[in-house]
Design a protein around this motif. Structure first.
Motif, mmCIF file in Angstrom:
data_model
loop_
_atom_site.group_PDB
_atom_site.id
_atom_site.type_symbol
_atom_site.label_atom_id
_atom_site.label_comp_id
_atom_site.label_asym_id
_atom_site.label_seq_id
_atom_site.Cartn_x
_atom_site.Cartn_y
_atom_site.Cartn_z
ATOM 1 N N ALA A 176 -0.187 -1.960 -12.547
ATOM 2 C CA ALA A 176 0.897 -0.990 -12.702
ATOM 3 C C ALA A 176 0.400 0.289 -13.363
ATOM 4 O O ALA A 176 0.739 1.401 -12.932
ATOM 5 N N ALA A 177 -0.414 0.140 -14.393
ATOM 6 C CA ALA A 177 -0.941 1.317 -15.096
ATOM 7 C C ALA A 177 -1.840 2.146 -14.188
ATOM 8 O O ALA A 177 -1.845 3.381 -14.256
ATOM 9 N N ALA A 178 -2.601 1.475 -13.326
ATOM 10 C CA ALA A 178 -3.553 2.176 -12.466
ATOM 11 C C ALA A 178 -2.879 2.889 -11.290
ATOM 12 O O ALA A 178 -3.324 3.964 -10.881
ATOM 13 N N VAL A 179 -1.814 2.306 -10.741
ATOM 14 C CA VAL A 179 -1.222 2.864 -9.514
ATOM 15 C C VAL A 179 -0.060 3.811 -9.788
ATOM 16 O O VAL A 179 0.404 4.497 -8.871
ATOM 17 N N ALA A 180 0.400 3.888 -11.014
ATOM 18 C CA ALA A 180 1.543 4.752 -11.334
ATOM 19 C C ALA A 180 1.260 6.200 -10.935
ATOM 20 O O ALA A 180 0.152 6.706 -11.116
ATOM 21 N N GLY A 181 2.264 6.852 -10.358
ATOM 22 C CA GLY A 181 2.151 8.257 -10.002
ATOM 23 C C GLY A 181 1.534 8.540 -8.652
ATOM 24 O O GLY A 181 1.360 9.705 -8.284
ATOM 25 N N HIS A 182 1.205 7.508 -7.886
ATOM 26 C CA HIS A 182 0.616 7.710 -6.559
ATOM 27 C C HIS A 182 1.700 7.688 -5.477
ATOM 28 O O HIS A 182 2.788 7.139 -5.669
ATOM 29 N N ASP A 183 1.384 8.263 -4.330
ATOM 30 C CA ASP A 183 2.318 8.288 -3.206
ATOM 31 C C ASP A 183 2.323 6.976 -2.435
ATOM 32 O O ASP A 183 3.346 6.584 -1.864
ATOM 33 N N VAL A 184 1.190 6.331 -2.383
ATOM 34 C CA VAL A 184 1.047 5.092 -1.629
ATOM 35 C C VAL A 184 -0.041 4.248 -2.277
ATOM 36 O O VAL A 184 -1.009 4.788 -2.835
ATOM 37 N N VAL A 185 0.137 2.936 -2.218
ATOM 38 C CA VAL A 185 -0.898 2.006 -2.667
ATOM 39 C C VAL A 185 -1.417 1.256 -1.448
ATOM 40 O O VAL A 185 -0.641 0.675 -0.683
ATOM 41 N N ILE A 186 -2.729 1.290 -1.262
ATOM 42 C CA ILE A 186 -3.380 0.501 -0.211
ATOM 43 C C ILE A 186 -4.203 -0.571 -0.902
ATOM 44 O O ILE A 186 -5.057 -0.273 -1.736
ATOM 45 N N SER A 187 -3.942 -1.831 -0.570
ATOM 46 C CA SER A 187 -4.697 -2.921 -1.164
ATOM 47 C C SER A 187 -5.644 -3.530 -0.135
ATOM 48 O O SER A 187 -5.208 -4.095 0.869
ATOM 49 N N ALA A 188 -6.942 -3.393 -0.408
ATOM 50 C CA ALA A 188 -7.973 -4.066 0.382
ATOM 51 C C ALA A 188 -8.612 -5.153 -0.475
ATOM 52 O O ALA A 188 -9.781 -5.489 -0.311
ATOM 53 N N PHE A 189 -7.806 -5.697 -1.394
ATOM 54 C CA PHE A 189 -8.275 -6.734 -2.314
ATOM 55 C C PHE A 189 -8.758 -7.976 -1.574
ATOM 56 O O PHE A 189 -8.125 -8.443 -0.632
ATOM 57 N N ASN A 190 -9.909 -8.490 -2.009
ATOM 58 C CA ASN A 190 -10.422 -9.775 -1.523
ATOM 59 C C ASN A 190 -11.210 -10.400 -2.677
ATOM 60 O O ASN A 190 -12.079 -9.737 -3.252
ATOM 61 N N PRO A 191 -10.925 -11.640 -3.025
ATOM 62 C CA PRO A 191 -11.619 -12.265 -4.154
ATOM 63 C C PRO A 191 -13.117 -12.446 -3.931
ATOM 64 O O PRO A 191 -13.874 -12.583 -4.895
ATOM 65 N N GLY A 192 -13.534 -12.467 -2.665
ATOM 66 C CA GLY A 192 -14.928 -12.738 -2.322
ATOM 67 C C GLY A 192 -15.030 -14.024 -1.521
ATOM 68 O O GLY A 192 -14.509 -15.067 -1.938
ATOM 69 N N TRP A 193 -15.667 -13.945 -0.378
ATOM 70 C CA TRP A 193 -15.742 -15.106 0.523
ATOM 71 C C TRP A 193 -16.578 -16.244 -0.045
ATOM 72 O O TRP A 193 -16.533 -17.360 0.458
ATOM 73 N N ASP A 194 -17.324 -15.968 -1.104
ATOM 74 C CA ASP A 194 -18.156 -17.016 -1.707
ATOM 75 C C ASP A 194 -17.383 -17.862 -2.713
ATOM 76 O O ASP A 194 -17.916 -18.846 -3.231
ATOM 77 N N LYS A 195 -16.131 -17.517 -2.979
ATOM 78 C CA LYS A 195 -15.344 -18.251 -3.962
ATOM 79 C C LYS A 195 -14.741 -19.505 -3.331
ATOM 80 O O LYS A 195 -14.045 -19.430 -2.319
ATOM 81 N N ALA A 196 -14.992 -20.661 -3.968
ATOM 82 C CA ALA A 196 -14.478 -21.926 -3.438
ATOM 83 C C ALA A 196 -12.955 -21.964 -3.454
ATOM 84 O O ALA A 196 -12.327 -22.582 -2.585
ATOM 85 N N ASP A 197 -12.350 -21.297 -4.424
ATOM 86 C CA ASP A 197 -10.886 -21.285 -4.557
ATOM 87 C C ASP A 197 -10.303 -19.974 -4.056
ATOM 88 O O ASP A 197 -9.331 -19.452 -4.615
ATOM 89 N N ILE A 198 -10.862 -19.445 -2.987
ATOM 90 C CA ILE A 198 -10.460 -18.136 -2.482
ATOM 91 C C ILE A 198 -8.981 -18.099 -2.102
ATOM 92 O O ILE A 198 -8.311 -17.098 -2.314
ATOM 93 N N ARG A 199 -8.444 -19.200 -1.575
ATOM 94 C CA ARG A 199 -7.031 -19.203 -1.194
ATOM 95 C C ARG A 199 -6.145 -18.955 -2.419
ATOM 96 O O ARG A 199 -5.280 -18.084 -2.398
ATOM 97 N N GLN A 200 -6.383 -19.711 -3.471
ATOM 98 C CA GLN A 200 -5.599 -19.566 -4.694
ATOM 99 C C GLN A 200 -5.787 -18.176 -5.308
ATOM 100 O O GLN A 200 -4.829 -17.546 -5.746
ATOM 101 N N LEU A 201 -7.028 -17.709 -5.324
ATOM 102 C CA LEU A 201 -7.303 -16.394 -5.908
ATOM 103 C C LEU A 201 -6.667 -15.275 -5.099
ATOM 104 O O LEU A 201 -6.158 -14.299 -5.668
ATOM 105 N N PHE A 202 -6.683 -15.395 -3.784
ATOM 106 C CA PHE A 202 -6.060 -14.375 -2.940
ATOM 107 C C PHE A 202 -4.572 -14.278 -3.253
ATOM 108 O O PHE A 202 -4.017 -13.180 -3.409
ATOM 109 N N LEU A 203 -3.915 -15.427 -3.359
ATOM 110 C CA LEU A 203 -2.480 -15.433 -3.635
ATOM 111 C C LEU A 203 -2.174 -14.957 -5.045
ATOM 112 O O LEU A 203 -1.183 -14.260 -5.277
ATOM 113 N N GLN A 204 -3.022 -15.323 -5.992
ATOM 114 C CA GLN A 204 -2.843 -14.875 -7.371
ATOM 115 C C GLN A 204 -2.960 -13.349 -7.447
ATOM 116 O O GLN A 204 -2.139 -12.676 -8.085
ATOM 117 N N GLY A 205 -3.986 -12.803 -6.792
ATOM 118 C CA GLY A 205 -4.151 -11.359 -6.768
ATOM 119 C C GLY A 205 -3.025 -10.664 -6.029
ATOM 120 O O GLY A 205 -2.508 -9.640 -6.483
#
Length: 214
Positions: A57-86
């Protein structure tokens, strides 16, 4: 525009950053490791934790649009959980910051290949990508219940690879785009063109789209 880009150091995120800067937008690269981002004109680099809504919230405040290309990393065994958490933290942070427009980059796995059949559920879907694709599919399902944000969810085609920027692409909805009898593909540079086009001129409101080469 003032674009907040989460995951700017990744494969897709770095292409989006390059495309947005080339068009003269002001970009805030929001990453966990700022040292990975090279300085550039119109670029601000902000450190934030993708798993913490207040940080986002602190980082994106004041912007016109937020684009999220977030990915926990394909090497993470718990990538499903981390993706949803993020995903949950990012959505909560964007809402808390009062930014209405949100574009999230997901995966191709939830695209339909036949009525009632998504790509991830086909026998030949690569096992090494299944957990991450499942996280992205569940994130889309959660986003479809989101009524506060003006969101769009971007699914790349089945084949996404490095390559030249042609500036051309074709759009689709929930179905996997094909090139004849084979799954279609796109360069990451042209996927970035489609995403920045969507940021500049929104066409998809609370729905998913995909893009592939012409």
């Amino acid at each position: 525009m003032k674009i907040a880009l989460i995951g700017a150091s990744g494969f897709v995120g770095s292409a989006i950053q390059q495309e947005a800067l080339a068009r003269g937008h002001q970009v805030s690269a929001i990453v966990s490791r700022p040292e990975r981002i090279s300085a550039a004109a119109n670029l601000a680099v902000l450190a934030a934790n993708a798993y913490d809504a207040d940080s986002i919230a602190a980082a994106v405040a004041g912007h016109d649009v937020v684009i999220s290309a977030f990915n926990p990393g394909w090497d993470k065994a718990d990538i499903r959980q981390l993706f949803l958490q993020g995903h949950a933290a990012i959505v909560a942070g964007v809402k808390a910051a009062g930014v209405a427009r949100f574009i999230e980059v997901g995966g191709a796995g939830s695209l339909y290949v036949a009525p009632g059949l998504q790509l991830i559920d086909t026998p030949h879907f690569p096992a090494e990508y299944k957990e991450g694709a499942e996280g992205a599919r569940q994130a889309l399902l959660q986003l479809q219940d989101e009524q506060q944000l003006d969101w769009a969810f971007v699914s790349p085609p089945a084949l996404l690879a490095p390559g030249e920027r042609s500036g051309q692409y074709r759009l689709g909805g929930d179905q996997l785009l094909m090139a004849g009898d084979a799954p279609a593909g796109i360069s990451v540079a042209d996927l970035a063109v489609a995403i920045v086009d969507e940021a500049e001129t929104p066409q998809h409101h609370r729905r998913r789209f995909t893009a592939a080469s012409v």
